[in-house]
Write an enzyme that holds these catalytic residues in place. Structure first.
Site, PDB file in Angstrom:
ATOM      1  CD  GLU A 145      -4.025  -5.664   3.930  1.00 44.56           C
ATOM      2  OE1 GLU A 145      -4.816  -4.850   4.449  1.00 44.56           O
ATOM      3  OE2 GLU A 145      -2.794  -5.508   3.913  1.00 44.56           O
TER       4      GLU A 145
ATOM      5  CD  GLU B  62      -3.177  -0.714   2.145  1.00 51.04           C
ATOM      6  OE1 GLU B  62      -3.027   0.150   3.027  1.00 51.04           O
ATOM      7  OE2 GLU B  62      -4.221  -1.356   2.003  1.00 51.04           O
TER       8      GLU B  62
HETATM    9  C1  NOJ Z   1      -4.301  -2.125   5.095  1.00 54.13           C
HETATM   10  C2  NOJ Z   1      -2.962  -2.331   5.707  1.00 54.13           C
HETATM   11  O1  NOJ Z   1      -2.113  -3.001   4.815  1.00 54.13           O
HETATM   12  C3  NOJ Z   1      -2.988  -3.040   7.037  1.00 54.13           C
HETATM   13  O2  NOJ Z   1      -1.748  -2.849   7.626  1.00 54.13           O
HETATM   14  C4  NOJ Z   1      -4.141  -2.533   7.874  1.00 54.13           C
HETATM   15  O3  NOJ Z   1      -4.142  -3.106   9.154  1.00 54.13           O
HETATM   16  C5  NOJ Z   1      -5.437  -2.842   7.166  1.00 54.13           C
HETATM   17  N1  NOJ Z   1      -5.446  -2.136   5.916  1.00 54.13           N
HETATM   18  C6  NOJ Z   1      -6.700  -2.461   7.930  1.00 54.13           C
HETATM   19  O4  NOJ Z   1      -6.687  -1.124   8.155  1.00 54.13           O
END
Ligand code: NOJ
Length: 449
Positions: free
Chosen positions: A352, A165
């Site tokens: 994710e 990200e």
């Molecule tokens: C994206 C991130 O990669 C992760 O580190 C985070 O905990 C999650 N989103 C949820 O916010």
């Protein structure tokens, strides 16, 4: 109606080192940015001591055993750079490599496909002291660290990811001031993004030169961007936001240039270093796969502001979780088809997807997470439809295998886990939530009903 998934589909789960590992003073680890800044600004971290997370550092053997019982096909985790290079770019810490090597062996023994990030929000503090991502030498520091990991662990990792990200992490660190080093300057942010892309290219060149068997790419945060009106100006604004949010990373990583529709905007081009287009073209190397994190959609409308001429708006009609994410499963379908059409020919993996609810303070009640079961069901149904419509999706990794430290976004106050972590016990006991058993069934049947 049943929503099925292909044979060999990678049903998995994800997490990252700095969010569950703890063990901050063990194995020769150096300080990462969070460990450095937490004692100085505890409020920015919601009082969450990074050393008090789920202790995966010690508990990974039993956690991996439970992943096997869940039927997990793939686990995504990250390597903490400051465990491998604790004090600077010269000295490698063998204990750090041994720790991840053993974790990877145990995952392989459990028959689990491995997906590992090299950088998931946790720069070593020495990198910040030496100038951070903006520093031209960052490209060498990062790629040497990557090479060390490829050489030591390369044959054990099926999917390598350079950076997680970057659109969120680099912007939050350099443009919006919410993540360490807490800077607020879009000029710096755009330069840091460019440097990150060059560092990413260099890692891929090194990886390919080593002749290893896995695949390599990066994980990009993706939100499908919509306009709430049919006005062509609003529609074009949505395309620009999509290009800036996602295309800014996926285009260089898959096509070797920044999105064409943004190249008429001096707001961006003036901030890039001279010769940026040639630099991308000369160093370009393509990602092997597309990996995206999907949580929510975005909404924009046209605004003449001398920047990218749009503004973010809120769609009040969609439900939100306590974390602020909007639930919109159709967005996952739209995203998959968008990626299939925009970057054809690449496997897609959802690295994710999940839901964060604020803890309400009763550990027993918090085990019954029907909201997560519903969220998973709806998102997996959308995904199954997208696959049937031709999107080449090979996996879905739920965020997260257990409750996390959400660092700058809420510390230990949110529940993202298929497993509850009992932070009130010294051993950080894990207890599977209802969603864990639901997911076990989904994996077993490869179907969502
Ligand atoms: C994206 C991130 O990669 C992760 O580190 C985070 O905990 C999650 N989103 C949820 O916010």
């Amino acid at each position: 109606m049943n929503f099925t998934f292909p044979k060999d589909f990678l049903f998995g789960a994800a997490c990252s080192a700095c969010q569950i590992e703890s063990g901050c003073h063990e194995g020769g680890k150096g300080k990462d940015v969070h460990e450095h800044f937490y004692p100085i600004y505890p409020d920015k971290f919601f009082g969450a001591d990074p050393n008090e997370s789920a202790d995966f550092y010690h508990k990974y053997p039993e956690d991996i055993q439970k992943m096997k019982e869940l039927g997990l096909k793939c686990f995504r985790f990250s390597i903490s750079w400051s465990r491998i290079y604790p004090n600077g770019p010269e000295e490698v810490c063998q204990a750090g490599l041994d720790y991840y090597s053993d974790m990877l062996d145990k995952l392989k023994e459990a028959g689990i496909v491995t997906f590992f990030d090299l950088f998931h929000c946790d720069l070593p503090y020495w990198v910040i002291e030496k100038g951070g991502i903006l520093e031209p030498a960052f490209i060498d520091w990062f790629s040497s660290y990557a090479e060390t990991c490829f050489r030591a662990l390369g044959d054990k990792v099926d999917y390598w990811c350079t950076v997680n990200e970057p659109s969120i992490n680099i912007m939050a660190s350099y443009a919006y001031g919410s993540n360490a080093p807490f800077l607020k300057d879009m000029n710096l942010a755009i330069k840091a993004c460019h440097n990150m892309i060059l560092a990413h290219y260099k890692c891929l060149h090194i990886y390919k030169s080593l002749g290893l068997n896995g695949k390599i790419g990066a994980v990009i945060h993706m939100q499908p961007v919509y306009s709430l009106s049919m006005d062509p100006k609003d529609q074009a604004a949505a395309e620009r936001d999509q290009a800036f949010y996602t295309g800014w990373w996926l285009d260089p990583m898959l096509k070797g240039h920044y999105p064409e529709i943004l190249m008429d905007y001096p707001y961006l081009t003036e901030k890039l270093p001279e010769g940026f287009a040639e630099e991308l073209k000369e160093n370009f190397i393509e990602n092997d796969y597309i990996a995206i994190n999907y949580y929510s959609p975005g909404f924009v409308e046209y605004e003449d502001n001398g920047e990218l001429d749009y503004k973010i708006i809120v769609n009040e009609e969609l439900p939100k979780d306590g974390y602020g994410f909007t639930s919109y499963p159709q967005g996952l379908y739209d995203t998959m088809l968008y990626l299939k059409d925009t970057y054809p020919g690449k496997d897609i993996i959802i690295t994710e997807n999940g839901i964060g609810i604020k803890k309400w303070g009763n550990y027993d009640e918090e085990l019954v997470d029907d909201y997560r079961v519903n969220y998973m069901r709806e998102h997996l149904r959308s995904l199954s439809r997208a696959i049937k419509a031709g999107a080449p999706v090979i996996g879905y990794l739920h965020w997260s295998i257990m409750d996390t430290n959400e660092i700058y976004a809420g510390g230990y106050n949110f529940m993202f886990g298929l497993n509850q972590v009992r932070y009130d016990t010294p051993e950080k006991t894990r207890i599977p939530r209802k969603s864990w058993y639901y997911y076990q069934q989904v994996i077993k049947e490869s179907t969502v009903n």
